[in-house]
Design an enzyme around this catalytic site. Structure first.
Site, short mmCIF file in Angstrom:
data_model
loop_
_atom_site.label_atom_id
_atom_site.label_comp_id
_atom_site.label_asym_id
_atom_site.label_seq_id
_atom_site.Cartn_x
_atom_site.Cartn_y
_atom_site.Cartn_z
N HIS A 2 -2.54 -13.33 1.47
CA HIS A 2 -3.92 -12.62 1.02
C HIS A 2 -4.68 -13.44 -0.09
O HIS A 2 -3.96 -14.20 -0.77
CB HIS A 2 -3.54 -11.33 0.60
CG HIS A 2 -3.28 -10.28 1.66
ND1 HIS A 2 -2.95 -8.94 1.28
CD2 HIS A 2 -3.26 -10.33 2.92
CE1 HIS A 2 -2.61 -8.37 2.53
NE2 HIS A 2 -2.85 -9.24 3.39
N TYR A 18 -1.85 -8.89 16.53
CA TYR A 18 -1.87 -8.05 15.27
C TYR A 18 -2.76 -6.94 15.58
O TYR A 18 -2.58 -5.79 15.31
CB TYR A 18 -2.12 -8.80 13.80
CG TYR A 18 -2.42 -7.64 12.69
CD1 TYR A 18 -1.31 -6.67 12.47
CD2 TYR A 18 -3.47 -7.47 11.96
CE1 TYR A 18 -1.66 -5.72 11.31
CE2 TYR A 18 -3.75 -6.56 11.11
CZ TYR A 18 -2.89 -5.52 10.83
OH TYR A 18 -2.98 -4.80 9.84
N ALA A 49 4.73 -1.63 9.19
CA ALA A 49 4.27 -2.90 10.36
C ALA A 49 4.24 -4.16 9.92
O ALA A 49 4.24 -4.55 8.63
CB ALA A 49 2.77 -2.62 10.64
N ASP A 83 -9.51 -15.40 13.45
CA ASP A 83 -10.12 -15.03 12.18
C ASP A 83 -11.74 -14.55 12.70
O ASP A 83 -12.53 -15.22 13.18
CB ASP A 83 -10.47 -15.92 11.16
CG ASP A 83 -9.13 -16.01 10.07
OD1 ASP A 83 -8.13 -15.07 10.23
OD2 ASP A 83 -8.84 -17.12 9.50
N LEU A 97 13.13 -2.85 4.05
CA LEU A 97 13.19 -3.63 3.16
C LEU A 97 13.17 -5.26 3.67
O LEU A 97 13.29 -6.17 2.69
CB LEU A 97 14.21 -3.56 2.13
CG LEU A 97 14.42 -2.20 1.38
CD1 LEU A 97 15.48 -2.13 0.56
CD2 LEU A 97 12.91 -1.97 0.62
N ILE A 130 0.88 -1.20 0.04
CA ILE A 130 -0.06 -0.05 0.21
C ILE A 130 0.95 1.33 -0.24
O ILE A 130 0.58 2.00 -0.60
CB ILE A 130 -0.88 0.07 1.11
CG1 ILE A 130 -1.86 -1.38 1.26
CG2 ILE A 130 -2.12 1.24 1.10
CD1 ILE A 130 -2.54 -1.42 2.59
N ASP A 158 12.13 2.52 5.13
CA ASP A 158 11.79 1.19 4.97
C ASP A 158 13.04 0.07 5.20
O ASP A 158 13.89 0.55 4.65
CB ASP A 158 11.30 0.94 3.63
CG ASP A 158 10.32 -0.30 3.48
OD1 ASP A 158 10.99 -1.32 3.74
OD2 ASP A 158 9.03 -0.24 3.17
#
Length: 334
Positions: A193, A145, A79, A289, A34, A13, A32
């Site tokens: 995902h 999380y 994150a 979940d 990385l 994102i 970042d």
């Protein structure tokens, strides 16, 4: 020219957001590590951001950046985001997602930067009491999380009260898709995902998919999620920056389409887009979940002037499929 620090800007994102901010005339500095991000994903912007590799918990590095650049705002993406991993390794998540950003907040205040946009998550809500979920819904995370993001939200609220830090929390639902020009997309390792996993399975790159749970109280027994296109998320960050420039009230916004799709519906839509079948089997539910997560995005429309433009699931999947078969196979643009 407005100068923005974007942490985690080489991620999925973050890179889409940096691309948009650059095109809108912002000077962007990306920090970042990385560990999961891809520096090459920043190269496709017409105006490439300044890139610095480093950790958000490194105070000396942060102070050097703030001394060099007069940051007007910070957009914080950095994150860890794997729900199942957070259940197994909670300490990793609390350190990186909550503890280290406190160092960032302290440096922000030291150098007089007063605008902070947090990449947050609908995981702070837990199992919903009602659908769709608005910003007034109680926050009861189901996993570390979600708790790590919740704790950081609370800390930022306290910094707001004590030090005048202005903030916007952008609580995403399920980020998905790839840039409309096909140049950047979702490239996680490991990939967890659903949409990219289904497409990888269809391409023969991953074995049989596991659908976790078939006994949820939904029409087909599988979990339901609200899939929001990554370019819509990037646009929300731009609008949040403009909102804070207008001295908008510090608050949270849910980012979604307001429509939910089950796991099996996503698989069927992916098969329709690609013209190929996916191989999958059912497995037990995963701990952490939620049954169904669908956004009420009306507050974002009212206060930010933001609304999802990608509302057709097959179009979202088609953008991801173009990425999977284009730049990703040949790496990123040079």
């Amino acid at each position: 020219m407005t100068t923005i620090l974007v942490t985690g800007g080489a991620g999925y994102i973050g890179s889409h957001t940096c691309k948009l901010l650059g095109s809108e005339g912002f000077q962007v500095v990306v920090l970042d590590s990385l560990e999961y991000g891809h520096q090459k994903s920043l190269h496709i912007s017409d105006k490439k951001p300044v890139f610095v590799q480093g950790d958000i918990g490194d105070r000396k590095l942060l102070e050097g950046l703030f001394e060099k650049y007069a940051f007007d705002a910070v957009v914080h993406f950095a994150a860890y985001t794997y729900v199942s991993e957070s259940v197994k390794e909670p300490g990793k998540y609390y350190l990186n997602n909550f503890s280290k950003p406190l160092t960032l907040l302290d440096v922000i205040l030291k150098y007089g930067c007063k605008k902070f946009i947090l990449s947050s998550t609908c995981a702070t809500y837990g199992n919903p009491d009602y659908i769709p979920i608005d910003e007034k819904h109680p926050q009861r995370p189901l996993n570390p999380y979600g708790w790590s993001k919740y704790f950081l939200e609370q800390a930022i609220k306290d910094y707001h009260l004590a030090h005048g830090l202005s903030f916007v929390f952008l609580r995403y639902f399920n980020a998905s898709g790839a840039s409309e020009d096909g140049l950047i997309g979702e490239d996680h390792d490991p990939e967890t995902h659903l949409i990219p996993l289904v497409l990888k399975n269809i391409k023969g790159e991953v074995p049989e998919l596991k659908v976790f749970g078939k006994d949820y109280p939904t029409e087909d027994g599988t979990c339901i999620r609200d899939y929001i296109h990554v370019e819509d998320l990037a646009n929300a960050h731009l609008k949040a920056l403009l909102y804070l420039d207008r001295k908008g009230k510090s608050t949270a916004f849910n980012l979604g389409t307001g429509t939910g799709y089950s796991v099996l519906e996503v698989i069927k839509a992916s098969e329709s887009v690609t013209g190929k079948k996916a191989a999958y089997s059912f497995a037990p539910r995963r701990e952490g979940d939620a049954v169904s997560l669908i956004a009420d995005p009306s507050k974002a429309l009212e206060d930010l002037g933001w609304k999802a433009s990608w509302t057709d699931l097959q179009e979202i999947i088609r953008s991801a499929w173009s990425w999977e078969n284009g730049p990703k196979n040949g790496s990123y643009a040079d």
